[in-house]
Design an enzyme around this catalytic site. Structure first.
Site, mmCIF file in Angstrom:
data_model
loop_
_atom_site.group_PDB
_atom_site.id
_atom_site.type_symbol
_atom_site.label_atom_id
_atom_site.label_comp_id
_atom_site.label_asym_id
_atom_site.label_seq_id
_atom_site.Cartn_x
_atom_site.Cartn_y
_atom_site.Cartn_z
ATOM 1 N N HIS A 1 -62.031 34.506 -40.797
ATOM 2 C CA HIS A 1 -62.764 34.478 -39.522
ATOM 3 C C HIS A 1 -64.245 34.690 -39.855
ATOM 4 C CE1 HIS A 1 -64.176 36.256 -35.678
ATOM 5 N NE2 HIS A 1 -63.134 35.674 -35.114
ATOM 6 N N ASP B 1 -58.958 42.430 -43.514
ATOM 7 C CA ASP B 1 -59.224 42.185 -42.099
ATOM 8 C C ASP B 1 -57.859 42.111 -41.412
ATOM 9 O OD1 ASP B 1 -59.490 41.018 -39.624
ATOM 10 O OD2 ASP B 1 -60.899 39.465 -40.265
ATOM 11 N N GLN C 1 -55.526 40.418 -36.885
ATOM 12 C CA GLN C 1 -54.386 39.642 -36.375
ATOM 13 C C GLN C 1 -53.051 40.157 -36.902
ATOM 14 O OE1 GLN C 1 -54.614 37.564 -34.006
ATOM 15 N NE2 GLN C 1 -56.797 37.093 -33.982
ATOM 16 N N LYS D 1 -56.902 43.573 -29.343
ATOM 17 C CA LYS D 1 -55.854 42.630 -29.778
ATOM 18 C C LYS D 1 -54.519 43.356 -29.931
ATOM 19 C CE LYS D 1 -59.145 39.845 -32.457
ATOM 20 N NZ LYS D 1 -59.422 38.698 -31.593
ATOM 21 N N CYS E 1 -63.625 30.569 -34.295
ATOM 22 C CA CYS E 1 -64.518 31.366 -35.148
ATOM 23 C C CYS E 1 -64.093 31.272 -36.608
ATOM 24 C CB CYS E 1 -64.563 32.832 -34.729
ATOM 25 S SG CYS E 1 -65.110 33.093 -33.061
HETATM 26 N N1 7TS Z 1 -60.932 38.872 -37.801
HETATM 27 C C1 7TS Z 1 -59.947 38.083 -37.349
HETATM 28 C C2 7TS Z 1 -58.866 37.612 -38.274
HETATM 29 C C3 7TS Z 1 -59.934 37.730 -35.992
HETATM 30 O O1 7TS Z 1 -58.951 36.959 -35.533
HETATM 31 C C4 7TS Z 1 -60.964 38.188 -35.136
HETATM 32 C C5 7TS Z 1 -61.045 37.757 -33.712
HETATM 33 C C6 7TS Z 1 -61.937 39.034 -35.677
HETATM 34 C C7 7TS Z 1 -61.897 39.338 -37.012
HETATM 35 C C8 7TS Z 1 -63.007 39.628 -34.837
HETATM 36 O O2 7TS Z 1 -62.471 40.573 -33.974
HETATM 37 P P1 7TS Z 1 -63.389 41.328 -32.899
HETATM 38 O O3 7TS Z 1 -62.429 42.082 -32.078
HETATM 39 O O4 7TS Z 1 -64.316 42.191 -33.670
HETATM 40 O O5 7TS Z 1 -64.108 40.258 -32.142
HETATM 41 N N2 7TS Z 1 -60.377 36.573 -33.427
HETATM 42 C C9 7TS Z 1 -60.448 35.810 -32.333
HETATM 43 C C10 7TS Z 1 -59.631 34.708 -32.089
HETATM 44 O O6 7TS Z 1 -58.770 34.305 -32.833
HETATM 45 N N3 7TS Z 1 -59.968 34.165 -30.924
HETATM 46 O O7 7TS Z 1 -60.948 34.876 -30.419
HETATM 47 C C11 7TS Z 1 -61.273 35.899 -31.273
#
Ligand code: 7TS
Length: 415
Positions: free
Chosen positions: A132, A209, A212, A235, A373
């Site tokens: 990501h 990371d 997910q 999430k 992203c």
């Molecule tokens: N890493 C992964 C693997 C992600 O899927 C996401 C967000 C992030 C980092 C960032 O997370 P945040 O909570 O700090 O924003 N992924 C997604 C997605 O798949 N669709 O929208 C955001």
């Protein structure tokens, strides 16, 4: 197998789980909501919503600094949230849990503090082609600041990260490896435990990371052996604006602070400032107090449902979705890793993913379309975008069927 067992397996009661999510009973464009955008953010169960309200109605005060009753209550609840997150991730101690705004901030924290202390021109940071943007750009910024180089492990046509390709790219200059546990764009579950062992064999620390992975798989950071693990509460059926960085205490001790301000200090004079103990050294300013408390409630709730049971339920949805969607003419699933979380990224011949999303939305079906992203993943497959259905613990086979029916409609419309 004997039908008489002493401890019958708990039945996964998806309907009673759904009933705990108020939003799932609403309609969108006059149709029942079919929410398949869980990788983006999940919906919130009643216990999470109620705990947030209770904090503001009964406990609101600033933490760590009041001598009054309310402040003590709020501090206790906030630190209690941290202890719950520590237990959920399998950390050795709550001091290894730093609250952040989310995964993005957790990775930025490590990239910033680690590079300040340990990165020099010519050093290398190893990432994978599945990341990501949140696990790419902070490292690019660190490289720009220090003259270090970003090295990328290529992915296969199925969307996997081969362990031998990872190993090949570890050099004497590699200072840290940063890999996703589960890809948001394709659903690939990376063999992180194996990758961590390979990196550790040559003394390279690993950041995972886990954005997910944490909502879908049982996580034990001690068992994985990772040095850092980043997650986002939103999430994980918890609130937005809060997440956590797990860091091994020995690493967090070695890293300099990320931001300066109140709460992260032990003593301040104009000549010299000393820093607070872990984890507060990394939490400058008034925290997201409600967020920390409610994040704790969300992870306890998840534990109550059972991560292994959730993983099994979602795997069933993945198998059903893969089979059903594959039968639609012109539909291609992108990402066919052997180990996958319940994410189905796909393209449909002659239809832009954005149009797919818009038409499905009229049916009350929420999916995400675009690059997710993860532009380098799209580039790897030579496509501008995909449509993506990502499942959560409350989704059903009927919802998969609704998605398939919606897609057949899209297919017909575009001939
Ligand atoms: N890493 C992964 C693997 C992600 O899927 C996401 C967000 C992030 C980092 C960032 O997370 P945040 O909570 O700090 O924003 N992924 C997604 C997605 O798949 N669709 O929208 C955001």
């Amino acid at each position: 197998m004997s039908t008489a067992t002493k401890t019958p397996a708990r039945v996964y009661d998806v309907e009673s789980l759904r009933a705990q999510f108020p939003i799932l009973s609403r309609t969108v464009h006059g149709k029942p909501l079919v929410y398949l955008d869980n990788a983006n953010t999940t919906q919130k169960p009643r216990v999470v919503i109620d705990r947030d309200r209770k904090y503001y109605e009964e406990e609101n005060a600033n933490i760590h600094r009041g001598t009054h009753w309310l402040s003590e209550k709020a501090t206790e609840a906030y630190e209690g949230g941290r202890a719950k997150v520590a237990r959920f991730l399998g950390a050795a101690s709550p001091k290894e849990i730093v609250f952040t705004r989310g995964t993005t901030e957790a990775i930025n924290l490590v990239a910033s503090s680690f590079s300040q202390a340990f990165l020099e021109a010519g050093d290398e940071i190893l990432i994978t082609g599945l990341e990501h943007h949140s696990n790419i750009v902070p490292w690019q910024l660190a490289c720009e600041r220090t003259g270090a180089k970003l090295v990328v492990v290529p992915i296969t046509d199925d969307g996997e990260v081969p362990a031998d390709e990872f190993e090949k790219r570890l050099t004497p200059r590699t200072k840290l490896a940063a890999v996703s546990h589960v890809s948001n764009a394709l659903g690939t579950i990376n063999p992180v435990k194996e990758l961590i062992a390979i990196a550790h064999a040559v003394n390279v620390p690993v950041l995972v990371d886990g954005a997910q992975a944490a909502p879908h798989l049982p996580i034990d950071v001690k068992d994985l052996g990772c040095d850092f693990y980043a997650v986002s509460a939103h999430k994980m059926y918890g609130p937005t604006g809060i997440g956590a960085l797990y860091g091994k205490a020995e690493w967090l001790e070695k890293l300099p602070p990320y931001q300066g301000g109140g709460d992260m200090i032990a003593s301040v004079t104009f000549e010299k400032t000393t820093y607070n103990e872990l984890p507060w050294k990394f939490e400058a300013g008034t925290a997201n107090i409600a967020g920390g408390i409610v994040f704790g409630v969300a992870v306890d709730w998840l534990t109550g449902v059972g991560l292994a049971a959730i993983a099994a339920h979602e795997h069933d949805l993945l198998v059903h979705a893969t089979r059903t969607l594959s039968a639609i003419p012109g539909l291609t699933i992108v990402g066919r890793a052997k180990e996958k979380a319940a994410v189905v990224s796909f393209t449909l011949d002659n239809v832009h993913p954005h149009d797919i999303g818009t038409i499905l939305d009229r049916e009350g079906i929420a999916i995400r379309t675009g690059q997710h992203c993860a532009q380098p993943v799209m580039d790897r497959f030579g496509i501008p975008a995909t449509a993506r259905a990502s499942f959560g613990l409350y989704n059903t086979r009927e919802e998969v069927d609704a998605l398939a029916a919606g897609l057949s409609k899209v297919s017909e419309m575009f001939g």
